[in-house]
Design an enzyme around this catalytic site. Structure first.
Site, PDB file in Angstrom:
ATOM      1  N   PRO A 194       0.671  -1.121  -0.107  1.00 16.20           N
ATOM      2  CA  PRO A 194      -0.059  -0.130  -0.080  1.00 16.20           C
ATOM      3  C   PRO A 194       1.016   1.275  -0.018  1.00 16.20           C
ATOM      4  CG  PRO A 194       0.155  -1.084   2.143  1.00 16.20           C
ATOM      5  CD  PRO A 194       0.865  -1.816   1.268  1.00 16.20           C
ATOM      6  N   HIS A 240      -4.723   5.682  -1.296  1.00 15.68           N
ATOM      7  CA  HIS A 240      -4.816   4.805  -2.703  1.00 15.68           C
ATOM      8  C   HIS A 240      -5.323   3.569  -2.268  1.00 15.68           C
ATOM      9  CE1 HIS A 240      -4.070   3.012  -6.425  1.00 15.68           C
ATOM     10  NE2 HIS A 240      -3.056   2.010  -6.419  1.00 15.68           N
TER      11      HIS A 240
END
Length: 307
Positions: free
Chosen positions: A120, A174
């Protein structure tokens, strides 16, 4: 000044990034570092054939010591996301990989700019800065730049307008807690929300499509790489050419949006040869501001869980 880039990770994203970068700007030297040394060497040989068209670039497989005189180190290495797996589920797997990269890169004497795209990405960008001890402006993540590209593509298709006429951003993590900044979106100079058909239901549908597109691609072909690779090439080009470029990136927040945590989060920022020049705080409505802060809380909680 020599333009040198070290790419760490020669998977689908890294390989396509190398291809895109050579077609986007002049690079004097590109070194590819990967656990699979034969693949890295093979990609260098393959890319070498392009230089007849793109201009001379020294290409070779290398290791972390090659970061010593690099301008940019791009990190794409990591375990890919599996179907149904959130980006945050990847953290434990990719944290160890990140540590094994950042420590020797810093030990080499590297003094350039880190660009991170492994997921991530907001968490790994934050960790890269903490592990390296670099000034925050010299560590950048791809953030929500790919999400924003997907939003612009979808809006252009629905409104039947050129993509370049769409000015819209996805902000936050995101990942699952990202959100569309519809209240500030503009198409052909006109607020998006003033367009016929932009009802709450339509906006929800657009948001769902943008959020699920990555997963759909993964289910159909196993991974996403073309979009993020091109985004990486644009970011590195802006750094090498010292051109101001505005993109929604994983950038450090210093009180913007009322967020005071020591984290990187997807937000509009200006980058250039010095790294992140500054964050552009976009106007958000109350709902969007709440989502931005909730997204920051999600990232902070995950980082805290790592100890």
């Amino acid at each position: 000044m020599s333009r040198k880039v070290l790419l760490v990770g020669d998977g689908a994203v890294g390989s396509n990034f190398a291809n895109d970068l050579l077609q986007t700007t002049q690079v004097d030297e590109l070194v590819i570092c990967d656990l699979n040394k034969d693949r890295a060497a093979g990609d260098c040989l393959d890319l070498e054939d392009m230089t007849y068209f793109t201009g001379q670039t020294k290409l070779r497989a290398g290791d972390y010591s090659d970061a010593a005189d690099a301008d940019v180190v791009v990190i794409t290495a990591g375990v890919p996301r599996k179907p149904g797996e959130s980006r945050l589920d990847l953290i434990k797997k990719n944290e160890a990989i990140l540590r094994s990269i950042v420590d020797p890169v810093v030990a080499s004497g590297f003094s350039g700019i880190f660009v991170v795209s492994a997921n991530p990405v907001d968490i790994l960008t934050t960790l890269t800065q903490k592990l390296s001890g670099f000034p925050k402006k010299r560590v950048i993540g791809t953030g929500t730049s790919l999400d924003s590209a997907r939003l612009r593509v979808e809006l252009a298709k629905r409104l039947q307008v050129p993509i370049e006429s769409v000015n819209a951003w996805v902000l936050g993590e995101h990942g699952d807690s990202s959100f569309e900044n519809f209240s500030s979106a503009v198409v052909n100079g006109k607020p998006l929300l003033d367009y016929p058909g932009m009802t709450e239901a339509a906006l929800d549908e657009i948001e769902a499509h943008v959020r699920e597109k990555g997963s759909e691609i993964i289910v159909k072909k196993g991974a996403t790489y073309y979009g993020v690779a091109m985004m990486l090439a644009k970011i590195v080009t802006a750094i090498l050419e010292n051109n101001d470029l505005a993109l929604p990136l994983s950038a450090p927040l210093h009180g913007e949006y009322g967020i005071k945590d020591e984290i990187y989060l997807g937000t509009l920022a200006i980058i250039n040869g010095q790294g992140i020049s500054h964050v552009l705080e976009l106007p958000l409505n109350d709902s969007e501001l709440a989502k931005m802060r909730a997204s920051a809380a999600t990232i902070k909680a995950t980082l805290d869980s790592l100890g």
